[in-house]
Design a protein around this motif. Structure first.
Motif, PDB file in Angstrom:
ATOM      1  N   ALA A 103     -40.210  19.373 -40.374  1.00 29.05           N
ATOM      2  CA  ALA A 103     -39.805  19.252 -38.965  1.00 29.05           C
ATOM      3  C   ALA A 103     -38.477  19.141 -38.689  1.00 29.05           C
ATOM      4  O   ALA A 103     -37.638  18.476 -39.457  1.00 29.05           O
ATOM      5  CB  ALA A 103     -40.682  17.954 -38.547  1.00 29.05           C
ATOM      6  N   GLY A 104     -38.082  19.596 -37.395  1.00 35.74           N
ATOM      7  CA  GLY A 104     -36.731  19.617 -37.132  1.00 35.74           C
ATOM      8  C   GLY A 104     -35.669  20.747 -37.637  1.00 35.74           C
ATOM      9  O   GLY A 104     -34.651  20.918 -37.489  1.00 35.74           O
TER      10      GLY A 104
ATOM     11  N   LYS B  85     -39.137  13.200 -47.406  1.00 34.05           N
ATOM     12  CA  LYS B  85     -40.222  12.592 -46.502  1.00 34.05           C
ATOM     13  C   LYS B  85     -41.037  11.458 -47.016  1.00 34.05           C
ATOM     14  O   LYS B  85     -41.054  10.565 -46.482  1.00 34.05           O
ATOM     15  CB  LYS B  85     -41.185  13.709 -45.645  1.00 34.05           C
ATOM     16  CG  LYS B  85     -40.447  14.552 -44.875  1.00 34.05           C
ATOM     17  CD  LYS B  85     -39.999  14.134 -43.509  1.00 34.05           C
ATOM     18  CE  LYS B  85     -39.129  15.120 -42.603  1.00 34.05           C
ATOM     19  NZ  LYS B  85     -38.916  14.841 -41.490  1.00 34.05           N
TER      20      LYS B  85
ATOM     21  N   LYS C 255     -44.307  27.120 -40.282  1.00 37.36           N
ATOM     22  CA  LYS C 255     -44.649  26.377 -38.946  1.00 37.36           C
ATOM     23  C   LYS C 255     -45.907  25.375 -39.177  1.00 37.36           C
ATOM     24  O   LYS C 255     -45.910  24.260 -38.943  1.00 37.36           O
ATOM     25  CB  LYS C 255     -45.441  27.426 -38.169  1.00 37.36           C
ATOM     26  CG  LYS C 255     -44.575  28.399 -37.445  1.00 37.36           C
ATOM     27  CD  LYS C 255     -45.212  29.554 -36.527  1.00 37.36           C
ATOM     28  CE  LYS C 255     -44.246  30.506 -35.932  1.00 37.36           C
ATOM     29  NZ  LYS C 255     -44.762  31.549 -35.297  1.00 37.36           N
TER      30      LYS C 255
ATOM     31  N   GLY D  66     -44.341  22.144 -40.340  1.00 34.17           N
ATOM     32  CA  GLY D  66     -43.505  21.672 -39.146  1.00 34.17           C
ATOM     33  C   GLY D  66     -42.242  22.204 -38.600  1.00 34.17           C
ATOM     34  O   GLY D  66     -41.531  21.935 -37.725  1.00 34.17           O
TER      35      GLY D  66
ATOM     36  N   ARG E  51     -39.817  25.460 -37.642  1.00 35.78           N
ATOM     37  CA  ARG E  51     -39.707  26.529 -36.433  1.00 35.78           C
ATOM     38  C   ARG E  51     -39.100  27.981 -37.076  1.00 35.78           C
ATOM     39  O   ARG E  51     -38.244  27.904 -37.900  1.00 35.78           O
ATOM     40  CB  ARG E  51     -38.889  26.177 -35.292  1.00 35.78           C
ATOM     41  CG  ARG E  51     -38.636  26.760 -34.080  1.00 35.78           C
ATOM     42  CD  ARG E  51     -37.739  26.070 -33.068  1.00 35.78           C
ATOM     43  NE  ARG E  51     -37.587  26.974 -32.033  1.00 35.78           N
ATOM     44  CZ  ARG E  51     -36.349  27.204 -31.499  1.00 35.78           C
ATOM     45  NH1 ARG E  51     -35.109  27.099 -32.023  1.00 35.78           N
ATOM     46  NH2 ARG E  51     -36.151  28.123 -30.681  1.00 35.78           N
TER      47      ARG E  51
ATOM     48  N   GLU F 195     -45.606  17.223 -42.177  1.00 30.97           N
ATOM     49  CA  GLU F 195     -44.440  18.008 -41.420  1.00 30.97           C
ATOM     50  C   GLU F 195     -43.025  17.786 -41.998  1.00 30.97           C
ATOM     51  O   GLU F 195     -42.424  17.528 -41.399  1.00 30.97           O
ATOM     52  CB  GLU F 195     -44.516  17.518 -39.911  1.00 30.97           C
ATOM     53  CG  GLU F 195     -45.917  17.767 -39.386  1.00 30.97           C
ATOM     54  CD  GLU F 195     -45.779  18.432 -38.066  1.00 30.97           C
ATOM     55  OE1 GLU F 195     -44.829  18.255 -37.522  1.00 30.97           O
ATOM     56  OE2 GLU F 195     -46.802  18.888 -37.455  1.00 30.97           O
TER      57      GLU F 195
END
Length: 115
Positions: free
Chosen positions: A5-6, A91, A28, A31, A33, A2
């Motif tokens: 993410a955020g 990450k 998506k 992770g 949007r 992910e």
């Protein structure tokens, strides 16, 4: 993984090989949007060089809104992949995983594109 993410993305224009749905699914799966309009919560505007109606992407409302709000732009499909790799490596670094080591992922084809 992910790795996005955020982050919130808005899409505009036509990318070289990825359709709009595939681009949205990729983001998506990682992770992120995807929303339909540029706002203060937008992290990146993903820009294809030409709009669906044939105009240059720089003439579009989303592009102009991103400029006004100083939203970073990812122009072109290769830059989107590069951004995914960048965040994936960040990450990994945060998790203490060497950059050249792959992270186990789901069987999603979209996730495999950036690993």
């Amino acid at each position: 993984p992910e790795c996005l993410a955020g982050l919130t993305f808005v899409l505009t224009g036509i990318l070289e090989n990825l359709g709009r749905d595939d681009t949205s699914d990729l983001i998506k799966t990682l992770g992120g949007r995807v929303t339909t309009s540029v706002s203060g919560k937008t992290s990146f505007l993903v820009v294809g060089h030409v709009l669906e109606d044939g105009r240059d992407a720089k003439e579009g409302k989303k592009y102009q809104a991103a400029l006004e709000k100083k939203i970073p732009m990812v122009i072109g499909e290769s830059k989107l992949y590069g951004l995914c790799h960048l965040y994936q490596n960040l990450k990994k670094k945060q998790a203490g995983i060497p950059e050249d080591q792959k992270v186990p992922s789901s069987s999603s084809a979209a996730a495999a594109l950036v690993l």
